[in-house]
Design an enzyme around this catalytic site. Structure first.
Site, PDB file in Angstrom:
ATOM      1  N   ALA A 108      -5.102   3.176   9.619  1.00  0.00           N
ATOM      2  CA  ALA A 108      -3.766   2.557   9.609  1.00  0.00           C
ATOM      3  C   ALA A 108      -3.746   1.290   8.756  1.00  0.00           C
ATOM      4  O   ALA A 108      -3.056   1.224   7.738  1.00  0.00           O
ATOM      5  CB  ALA A 108      -3.315   2.248  11.035  1.00  0.00           C
TER       6      ALA A 108
ATOM      7  N   LYS B 139      -8.531  -4.817 -12.285  1.00  0.00           N
ATOM      8  CA  LYS B 139      -7.324  -4.835 -11.455  1.00  0.00           C
ATOM      9  C   LYS B 139      -6.258  -5.607 -12.211  1.00  0.00           C
ATOM     10  O   LYS B 139      -6.565  -6.439 -13.077  1.00  0.00           O
ATOM     11  CB  LYS B 139      -7.609  -5.550 -10.127  1.00  0.00           C
ATOM     12  CG  LYS B 139      -6.671  -5.180  -9.014  1.00  0.00           C
ATOM     13  CD  LYS B 139      -7.123  -3.922  -8.294  1.00  0.00           C
ATOM     14  CE  LYS B 139      -6.175  -3.509  -7.205  1.00  0.00           C
ATOM     15  NZ  LYS B 139      -6.605  -2.297  -6.510  1.00  0.00           N
TER      16      LYS B 139
HETATM   17  P1  NAD Z   1       0.238   5.594   5.585  1.00  0.00           P
HETATM   18  O1  NAD Z   1       1.164   4.437   5.468  1.00  0.00           O
HETATM   19  O2  NAD Z   1       0.713   6.945   5.167  1.00  0.00           O
HETATM   20  O3  NAD Z   1      -0.261   5.720   7.110  1.00  0.00           O
HETATM   21  C1  NAD Z   1      -0.482   4.658   7.970  1.00  0.00           C
HETATM   22  C2  NAD Z   1      -0.159   5.143   9.375  1.00  0.00           C
HETATM   23  O4  NAD Z   1      -0.512   4.115  10.308  1.00  0.00           O
HETATM   24  C3  NAD Z   1       1.347   5.433   9.547  1.00  0.00           C
HETATM   25  O5  NAD Z   1       1.519   6.701  10.151  1.00  0.00           O
HETATM   26  C4  NAD Z   1       1.796   4.309  10.470  1.00  0.00           C
HETATM   27  O6  NAD Z   1       2.896   4.690  11.302  1.00  0.00           O
HETATM   28  C5  NAD Z   1       0.531   4.045  11.263  1.00  0.00           C
HETATM   29  N1  NAD Z   1       0.512   2.741  11.926  1.00  0.00           N
HETATM   30  C6  NAD Z   1       1.021   1.568  11.488  1.00  0.00           C
HETATM   31  N2  NAD Z   1       0.825   0.605  12.419  1.00  0.00           N
HETATM   32  C7  NAD Z   1       0.181   1.185  13.445  1.00  0.00           C
HETATM   33  C8  NAD Z   1      -0.309   0.702  14.694  1.00  0.00           C
HETATM   34  N3  NAD Z   1      -0.141  -0.553  15.081  1.00  0.00           N
HETATM   35  N4  NAD Z   1      -0.971   1.563  15.498  1.00  0.00           N
HETATM   36  C9  NAD Z   1      -1.131   2.850  15.143  1.00  0.00           C
HETATM   37  N5  NAD Z   1      -0.685   3.360  13.970  1.00  0.00           N
HETATM   38  C10 NAD Z   1      -0.035   2.535  13.148  1.00  0.00           C
HETATM   39  O7  NAD Z   1      -1.076   5.184   4.796  1.00  0.00           O
HETATM   40  P2  NAD Z   1      -2.253   6.137   4.283  1.00  0.00           P
HETATM   41  O8  NAD Z   1      -2.045   6.464   2.864  1.00  0.00           O
HETATM   42  O9  NAD Z   1      -2.489   7.216   5.275  1.00  0.00           O
HETATM   43  O10 NAD Z   1      -3.463   5.118   4.336  1.00  0.00           O
HETATM   44  C11 NAD Z   1      -4.060   4.716   5.556  1.00  0.00           C
HETATM   45  C12 NAD Z   1      -5.097   3.636   5.283  1.00  0.00           C
HETATM   46  O11 NAD Z   1      -6.071   4.125   4.348  1.00  0.00           O
HETATM   47  C13 NAD Z   1      -4.513   2.372   4.635  1.00  0.00           C
HETATM   48  O12 NAD Z   1      -5.247   1.247   5.082  1.00  0.00           O
HETATM   49  C14 NAD Z   1      -4.772   2.585   3.144  1.00  0.00           C
HETATM   50  O13 NAD Z   1      -4.864   1.373   2.444  1.00  0.00           O
HETATM   51  C15 NAD Z   1      -6.106   3.291   3.180  1.00  0.00           C
HETATM   52  N6  NAD Z   1      -6.371   4.101   1.985  1.00  0.00           N
HETATM   53  C16 NAD Z   1      -5.531   5.133   1.659  1.00  0.00           C
HETATM   54  C17 NAD Z   1      -5.794   5.897   0.522  1.00  0.00           C
HETATM   55  C18 NAD Z   1      -4.905   7.055   0.124  1.00  0.00           C
HETATM   56  O14 NAD Z   1      -5.302   7.847  -0.734  1.00  0.00           O
HETATM   57  N7  NAD Z   1      -3.711   7.202   0.699  1.00  0.00           N
HETATM   58  C19 NAD Z   1      -6.911   5.613  -0.282  1.00  0.00           C
HETATM   59  C20 NAD Z   1      -7.773   4.565   0.097  1.00  0.00           C
HETATM   60  C21 NAD Z   1      -7.470   3.818   1.227  1.00  0.00           C
END
Ligand code: NAD
Length: 381
Positions: A252, A89
């Site tokens: 989320a 990292k």
């Molecule tokens: P994103 O930011 O696109 O989506 C997050 C969603 O959660 C948004 O729609 C937001 O409005 C919603 N949100 C925020 N606060 C909220 C609440 N209090 N109640 C309900 N909804 C709420 O992120 P993402 O890329 O979809 O990732 C989601 C999770 O998965 C994150 O924790 C991220 O670290 C993890 N993750 C994502 C990836 C990836 O490839 N994108 C890979 C590994 C892990």
């Protein structure tokens, strides 16, 4: 003597703190203001892989602690995903809103390049694909670039596919068949990953409860539901924890399995993409004691990592999705080991990763950096 030198003395405290790591590189470039730390935790399975986070850390201590912790996590994540990479990292100390410049990322790229392939990196919190378009002018050891630059593009597609495989494995464990459509799910967050997971479940005919703070996403998922045999019901943000569902799907934010939410859960399992779902290790034990099956987040959400690692072989989305199915097998292995041993699923997952690394031994040594660069952009800009 060596033993004395490595003991916890003030003089050698820094080395003691990084005693689990192979290498920690402090990067300083006065002309661009770059201050970064690269941590390589373990290269048994291959060169280290891990994103680069940019954050206004308040001290070197804080930045070092973060990079040591995150790089160790990557070793486990890579082992669980069965990719040919180890854990690493990087952190850049600075405010992503005000301290970025193309030159800063080029300087960072030069430090990455100086490691000769022992460390591959890309975006993380606070950094974007555009930042790494600058870094890649200095090094070939960058992954996760936009498709127009030869990268794999949107990683949320394989991440969502991996979550669906995790849910299938969980259904198999709980109900003896892995059909997605026969069950009820409570999904928190309809962002890049959650929306795709929710759509996949609706297409399979499932009933889902959803919540998001973004009204547009809620309207969009209702629209998807009209074209499927599934059914969607929107609930208030805090109500998502107490829905009468089979599986809670957190997509989320982290820390959502905690003292306040555990008493509310009525589900039989938790499977989602959010990082660091357990606020504390003891919450894994509380879930086990309540009879709720927890799919370790770092395995469930490893689809994006699988895509990034696969870029080494050239871009092929189909191959990535085939490899993502591995998540099903890894989750089953963890569930079975936990059921047999009485450990929590998180403990079983960690033990599985440690065994994979130990079994591999030190067959691959990346100290001499034999890794093959996949592009030849360097010096062509
Ligand atoms: P994103 O930011 O696109 O989506 C997050 C969603 O959660 C948004 O729609 C937001 O409005 C919603 N949100 C925020 N606060 C909220 C609440 N209090 N109640 C309900 N909804 C709420 O992120 P993402 O890329 O979809 O990732 C989601 C999770 O998965 C994150 O924790 C991220 O670290 C993890 N993750 C994502 C990836 C990836 O490839 N994108 C890979 C590994 C892990």
């Amino acid at each position: 003597m060596l033993a004395e030198r490595t003991s916890m003395t003030k003089e050698f405290e820094l080395f003691d703190r990084m005693s689990e790591h192979e290498q920690v590189v402090f990067c300083n470039d006065s002309s661009t203001g770059l201050r970064a730390i690269i941590a390589i935790h373990d290269t048994t399975l291959g060169p280290a892989l891990g994103g680069c986070r940019m954050q206004p850390y308040s001290s070197v201590e804080e930045a070092l602690e973060d990079v040591l912790r995150l790089s160790k996590g990557m070793t486990y994540k890579c082992a669980a995903a069965d990719v040919d990479f180890g854990g690493g990292k990087a952190v850049i100390i600075g405010d992503p809103k005000t301290d970025k410049s193309p030159e800063l990322f080029r300087a960072f790229g030069q430090f990455v390049n100086s490691l000769g392939g022992r460390f591959y990196t890309g975006t993380d919190m606070g950094t974007t694909m555009d930042d790494f378009v600058h870094a890649m002018k200095e090094t070939n050891f960058v992954n996760g670039l936009p498709e127009v630059y030869g990268g794999g593009g949107d990683s949320s597609i394989p991440t969502a596919a991996g979550v669906l495989y995790g849910i299938k494995a969980t259904n198999q464990m709980l109900y003896g068949n892995d059909d997605l459509g026969q069950h009820i799910y409570a999904i928190q967050g309809l962002g890049k990953v959650g929306f795709k997971v929710a759509s996949g479940l609706l297409e399979a005919g499932a009933r889902i409860f959803v919540t998001d703070i973004n009204q547009e996403s809620l309207r969009a998922i209702e629209e998807v539901a009209t074209k499927t045999t599934g059914n969607v019901q929107i609930v208030a943000n805090e109500a998502i924890y107490s829905q009468e569902a089979d599986i809670f799907v957190p997509c989320a934010f982290g820390g959502i399995i905690n003292d306040a939410t555990i008493p509310q859960f009525k589900v039989r399992a938790i499977v989602g993409s959010a990082n660091n779902q357990l606020l504390d290790d003891r919450h894994g034990k509380l879930l086990r004691d309540k009879g709720i099956l927890y799919a370790p987040d770092y395995i469930v959400n490893s689809g994006g990592l699988i895509q990034v690692a696969d870029e080494l072989y050239g871009i092929n989305h189909e191959r990535v999705l085939v490899k993502t199915k591995h998540i099903y097998d890894a989750i089953m292995e963890v569930y079975e080991e936990a059921a047999n041993s009485g450990k929590t699923t998180e403990e079983s997952a960690n033990a599985m990763c440690e065994k994979r690394i130990a079994d591999r031994g030190r067959r691959n040594s990346f100290y001499s950096a034999p890794a093959k660069p996949k592009r030849s952009f360097r010096n062509h800009s």
